[in-house]
Design a protein around this motif. Structure first.
Motif, PDB file in Angstrom:
ATOM      1  N   LEU A  78       0.797  -1.180   0.111  1.00 55.08           N
ATOM      2  CA  LEU A  78      -0.014  -0.124  -0.022  1.00 55.08           C
ATOM      3  C   LEU A  78       0.818   1.278  -0.076  1.00 55.08           C
ATOM      4  CD1 LEU A  78      -2.520  -0.981   2.972  1.00 55.08           C
ATOM      5  CD2 LEU A  78      -2.631  -1.859   0.550  1.00 55.08           C
ATOM      6  N   GLY A  79       0.490   2.332  -0.975  1.00 51.88           N
ATOM      7  CA  GLY A  79       1.455   3.371  -0.816  1.00 51.88           C
ATOM      8  C   GLY A  79       0.614   4.743  -0.900  1.00 51.88           C
ATOM      9  N   GLN A  80      -0.761   4.488  -1.524  1.00 54.83           N
ATOM     10  CA  GLN A  80      -1.634   5.579  -1.382  1.00 54.83           C
ATOM     11  C   GLN A  80      -2.153   6.243  -0.018  1.00 54.83           C
ATOM     12  OE1 GLN A  80      -4.836   5.375  -3.977  1.00 54.83           O
ATOM     13  NE2 GLN A  80      -3.808   5.219  -5.946  1.00 54.83           N
ATOM     14  N   TYR A  81      -2.118   7.472   0.333  1.00 53.07           N
ATOM     15  CA  TYR A  81      -2.219   7.819   1.624  1.00 53.07           C
ATOM     16  C   TYR A  81      -3.326   7.411   2.184  1.00 53.07           C
ATOM     17  CZ  TYR A  81      -2.730  10.714   5.805  1.00 53.07           C
ATOM     18  OH  TYR A  81      -3.044  11.326   7.130  1.00 53.07           O
ATOM     19  N   GLU A  82      -4.521   7.644   1.571  1.00 53.03           N
ATOM     20  CA  GLU A  82      -5.810   7.073   2.395  1.00 53.03           C
ATOM     21  C   GLU A  82      -5.894   5.807   2.590  1.00 53.03           C
ATOM     22  OE1 GLU A  82     -10.698   7.641   1.287  1.00 53.03           O
ATOM     23  OE2 GLU A  82      -9.051   8.319   0.012  1.00 53.03           O
ATOM     24  N   THR A  83      -5.536   4.834   1.681  1.00 54.92           N
ATOM     25  CA  THR A  83      -5.526   3.461   2.028  1.00 54.92           C
ATOM     26  C   THR A  83      -4.603   2.966   3.113  1.00 54.92           C
ATOM     27  OG1 THR A  83      -6.266   3.165  -0.413  1.00 54.92           O
ATOM     28  CG2 THR A  83      -5.506   1.213   0.826  1.00 54.92           C
ATOM     29  N   THR A  84      -3.569   3.527   2.854  1.00 52.50           N
ATOM     30  CA  THR A  84      -2.419   3.060   3.873  1.00 52.50           C
ATOM     31  C   THR A  84      -2.704   3.315   5.336  1.00 52.50           C
ATOM     32  OG1 THR A  84      -0.691   3.538   2.144  1.00 52.50           O
ATOM     33  CG2 THR A  84       0.072   3.113   4.259  1.00 52.50           C
ATOM     34  N   HIS A  85      -3.054   4.827   5.264  1.00 53.49           N
ATOM     35  CA  HIS A  85      -3.667   5.170   6.558  1.00 53.49           C
ATOM     36  C   HIS A  85      -4.703   4.267   7.375  1.00 53.49           C
ATOM     37  CE1 HIS A  85      -5.293   7.833   9.911  1.00 53.49           C
ATOM     38  NE2 HIS A  85      -4.154   8.418   9.965  1.00 53.49           N
ATOM     39  N   LYS A  86      -5.641   3.969   6.483  1.00 52.93           N
ATOM     40  CA  LYS A  86      -6.985   3.438   6.810  1.00 52.93           C
ATOM     41  C   LYS A  86      -6.578   1.925   7.247  1.00 52.93           C
ATOM     42  CE  LYS A  86     -11.427   1.459   5.342  1.00 52.93           C
ATOM     43  NZ  LYS A  86     -12.424   1.448   4.261  1.00 52.93           N
ATOM     44  N   VAL A  87      -5.645   1.072   6.613  1.00 56.12           N
ATOM     45  CA  VAL A  87      -5.113  -0.317   7.136  1.00 56.12           C
ATOM     46  C   VAL A  87      -4.252  -0.187   8.153  1.00 56.12           C
ATOM     47  CG1 VAL A  87      -3.839  -2.326   6.101  1.00 56.12           C
ATOM     48  CG2 VAL A  87      -5.564  -1.101   4.635  1.00 56.12           C
ATOM     49  N   PHE A  88      -3.129   0.787   7.945  1.00 52.76           N
ATOM     50  CA  PHE A  88      -2.425   0.765   9.128  1.00 52.76           C
ATOM     51  C   PHE A  88      -3.176   1.138  10.693  1.00 52.76           C
ATOM     52  CE2 PHE A  88       1.131   2.314  12.029  1.00 52.76           C
ATOM     53  CZ  PHE A  88       2.332   1.521  11.459  1.00 52.76           C
TER      54      PHE A  88
ATOM     55  N   MET B  12       2.508  10.083   8.270  1.00 53.78           N
ATOM     56  CA  MET B  12       2.425   8.624   8.817  1.00 53.78           C
ATOM     57  C   MET B  12       4.104   8.323   9.239  1.00 53.78           C
ATOM     58  SD  MET B  12      -0.235   6.463   6.728  1.00 53.78           S
ATOM     59  CE  MET B  12      -0.042   5.267   7.867  1.00 53.78           C
ATOM     60  N   ALA B  13       5.073   9.135   9.407  1.00 52.14           N
ATOM     61  CA  ALA B  13       6.120   9.017   9.846  1.00 52.14           C
ATOM     62  C   ALA B  13       6.357   8.107  11.091  1.00 52.14           C
ATOM     63  CB  ALA B  13       6.916  10.136   9.961  1.00 52.14           C
ATOM     64  N   PHE B  14       5.356   8.467  11.979  1.00 51.42           N
ATOM     65  CA  PHE B  14       5.301   7.798  13.313  1.00 51.42           C
ATOM     66  C   PHE B  14       4.307   6.609  13.160  1.00 51.42           C
ATOM     67  CE2 PHE B  14       7.606  11.797  15.503  1.00 51.42           C
ATOM     68  CZ  PHE B  14       8.886  10.772  15.491  1.00 51.42           C
ATOM     69  N   GLY B  15       3.716   6.617  12.163  1.00 53.82           N
ATOM     70  CA  GLY B  15       2.653   5.383  12.177  1.00 53.82           C
ATOM     71  C   GLY B  15       1.226   6.054  12.348  1.00 53.82           C
ATOM     72  N   ALA B  16       0.372   5.473  12.781  1.00 54.62           N
ATOM     73  CA  ALA B  16      -1.036   5.954  12.871  1.00 54.62           C
ATOM     74  C   ALA B  16      -1.988   5.141  13.934  1.00 54.62           C
ATOM     75  CB  ALA B  16      -1.788   6.163  11.547  1.00 54.62           C
ATOM     76  N   GLY B  17      -3.052   5.478  14.371  1.00 53.43           N
ATOM     77  CA  GLY B  17      -3.732   4.373  15.189  1.00 53.43           C
ATOM     78  C   GLY B  17      -3.120   4.081  16.507  1.00 53.43           C
TER      79      GLY B  17
ATOM     80  N   GLU C  41     -11.087  -6.991   3.355  1.00 53.00           N
ATOM     81  CA  GLU C  41     -10.962  -6.346   1.995  1.00 53.00           C
ATOM     82  C   GLU C  41     -10.074  -5.038   2.167  1.00 53.00           C
ATOM     83  OE1 GLU C  41     -12.462  -3.300   0.772  1.00 53.00           O
ATOM     84  OE2 GLU C  41     -13.017  -2.468   2.906  1.00 53.00           O
ATOM     85  N   ILE C  42      -9.557  -4.786   1.142  1.00 54.03           N
ATOM     86  CA  ILE C  42      -8.876  -3.424   1.020  1.00 54.03           C
ATOM     87  C   ILE C  42      -9.072  -2.766  -0.516  1.00 54.03           C
ATOM     88  CG2 ILE C  42      -6.469  -2.289   0.555  1.00 54.03           C
ATOM     89  CD1 ILE C  42      -5.241  -4.650   2.237  1.00 54.03           C
ATOM     90  N   ALA C  43      -9.801  -1.509  -0.287  1.00 59.01           N
ATOM     91  CA  ALA C  43     -10.165  -0.988  -1.379  1.00 59.01           C
ATOM     92  C   ALA C  43     -11.065  -1.577  -2.380  1.00 59.01           C
ATOM     93  CB  ALA C  43      -8.785  -0.345  -2.232  1.00 59.01           C
TER      94      ALA C  43
ATOM     95  N   ILE D 133       2.130  -4.856   3.200  1.00 58.86           N
ATOM     96  CA  ILE D 133       3.311  -3.713   3.710  1.00 58.86           C
ATOM     97  C   ILE D 133       2.612  -2.361   3.777  1.00 58.86           C
ATOM     98  CG2 ILE D 133       5.317  -5.033   3.542  1.00 58.86           C
ATOM     99  CD1 ILE D 133       6.143  -3.798   0.729  1.00 58.86           C
ATOM    100  N   CYS D 134       2.700  -1.637   4.644  1.00 60.19           N
ATOM    101  CA  CYS D 134       2.457  -0.317   4.552  1.00 60.19           C
ATOM    102  C   CYS D 134       3.451   0.823   4.244  1.00 60.19           C
ATOM    103  CB  CYS D 134       1.521  -0.065   5.927  1.00 60.19           C
ATOM    104  SG  CYS D 134       0.050  -0.814   6.349  1.00 60.19           S
TER     105      CYS D 134
END
Length: 407
Positions: A56-66, A347-352, A305-307, A318-319
């Protein structure tokens, strides 16, 4: 069950982009921006057959999954190995490689020890150490910024904050590098990490033991939580060791990357000197622009699911945080370094719930150093070519020759 790199092989669903690339190639990791750019362009989720993973590389999807710890778990390992299937390379971290409710309990103890209130009590020590080091470096014609400042400063301030009586710069820095390299595939970087970790692990364990800590540091706060019954004594020892990757390696990388970014963008250094209140936004932009942690893994804990694409249980994902931080849909002009950007949500320090527990102290150290440098240093100039050190999970410098010009 067919396995690759310690996790099960998956068949990508129809319509999912497939990309034959090695995201852990050393040349790619030295200069990852073209990879980030293409990953983002390929779509929200990509199948990489070489390792049978989703990327995953796009911001919206990466942030959501992470951030989705219910569907995409950490307890099965944040690298390519699935701890449910194979033997972990070390006892899993009880803060990094664990899910709620166990994560909630240990995270509470760590977060209290590394709270903004606690970090503020360390500010004077951070600034005094920074001023002394910067004065020494200003007296030199040039210096090697990775070892002489990016590594030296956190190793000078964090062990005393933790309460460590034993300090070894090389062991402390290499320990974090080992943890992050072990997240990758069976390549030269991971093999180095496993060998080096076997060499330094006894020293790390001894240096973090209760009898090798002072009674007034962050480590003592963790052991006090064990005395109060919040965690076990063995868990306390593991959490103290977790401080080292949370409080040393990512900070070393962030400081080195900041020095590089400002040496390459002198106009932004002039802007910071003219307005020191930009120090904290500048740190956030450094983190977004250079992504000290470039990749982190998750495992699908259930069919999900993803996207819109089905993802089967056991799939390794991998995020690519570095790519998310370079997504033009989020940042507009991501490849420009602008300290007034104020990149909220990077997202340098991750999320959630798994956002880096050491981020407060990392920011505190970086802010102290940059603020002192803005007062004393007119220019940060390259004194040779920067050399990046490939790592399976962090984007860090190996060498950075610099010259500081006094105000």
């Amino acid at each position: 069950m067919e396995l690759i790199e310690g996790h099960k092989v998956i068949t990508p669903p129809d319509g999912m982009p497939v990309w034959d690339i090695d995201p852990y190639d050393e040349d790619l990791l030295r200069d990852p921006v073209p990879y980030y750019r293409e990953l983002v362009a390929k779509g929200p989720v990509v199948h990489i057959p070489r390792f049978s993973i989703l990327a995953l590389g796009q911001y919206e999807t990466t942030h959501k999954v992470f951030s989705d710890h219910e569907n995409f778990v950490s307890s099965r390992g944040v690298g390519l190995n699935d701890f449910k299937i194979g033997e972990p390379w070390r006892p899993p971290s009880i803060i990094l490689e664990v899910d709620p409710p166990a994560h909630t309990r240990t995270r509470k103890v760590m977060a209290r020890a590394l709270s903004p209130k606690v970090v503020r009590t360390l500010t004077d020590m951070f600034r005094e150490t920074a001023a002394r080091m910067v004065d020494q470096l200003l007296a030199r014609d040039s210096f090697e910024a990775v070892t002489d400042l990016a590594e030296a400063f956190p190793v000078a301030v964090f062990p005393p904050a933790l309460g460590m009586k034993d300090v070894d710069q090389r062991n402390l820095v290499d320990y974090g590098a080992c943890v992050f390299n072990a997240m990758g595939p069976d390549n030269a970087m991971r093999r180095w990490a496993l060998t080096r970790n076997a060499q330094i692990s006894p020293w790390i364990m001894g240096a973090c033991a209760r009898d090798r800590l002072t009674d007034d540091g962050l480590g003592a706060m963790v052991y006090a939580a064990a005395d109060a019954g919040e965690i076990g004594q063995d868990e306390a020892a593991m959490l103290v060791r977790s401080f080292l990757s949370a409080g040393v390696d990512t900070t070393v990388t962030g400081i080195g990357n900041a020095l590089w970014a400002f040496s390459q963008n002198p106009g932004e250094w002039d802007r910071l000197r003219a307005d020191p209140s930009l120090a904290r936004p500048a740190i956030e932009e450094v983190l977004r622009y250079t992504s000290p942690v470039h990749t982190f893994g998750r495992t699908a804990g259930r069919d999900t699911e993803i996207a819109g694409f089905p993802v089967e249980e056991g799939t390794k994902v991998i995020c690519v945080l570095g790519a998310a931080n370079m997504d033009p849909a989020k940042w507009g002009d991501p490849e420009s370094f602008r300290i007034d950007r104020r990149p909220a949500g990077h997202m340098a320090f991750g999320a959630g719930i798994h956002g880096c527990v050491g981020q407060n102290i990392a920011r505190g150290e970086m802010e102290a150093l940059l603020t002192v440098m803005a007062e004393k240093v007119a220019r940060i100039e390259p004194a040779g070519d920067a050399v990046w050190r490939p790592n399976n999970a962090i984007h860090a410098l190996d060498k950075l020759p610099l010259r500081l010009i006094a105000s």
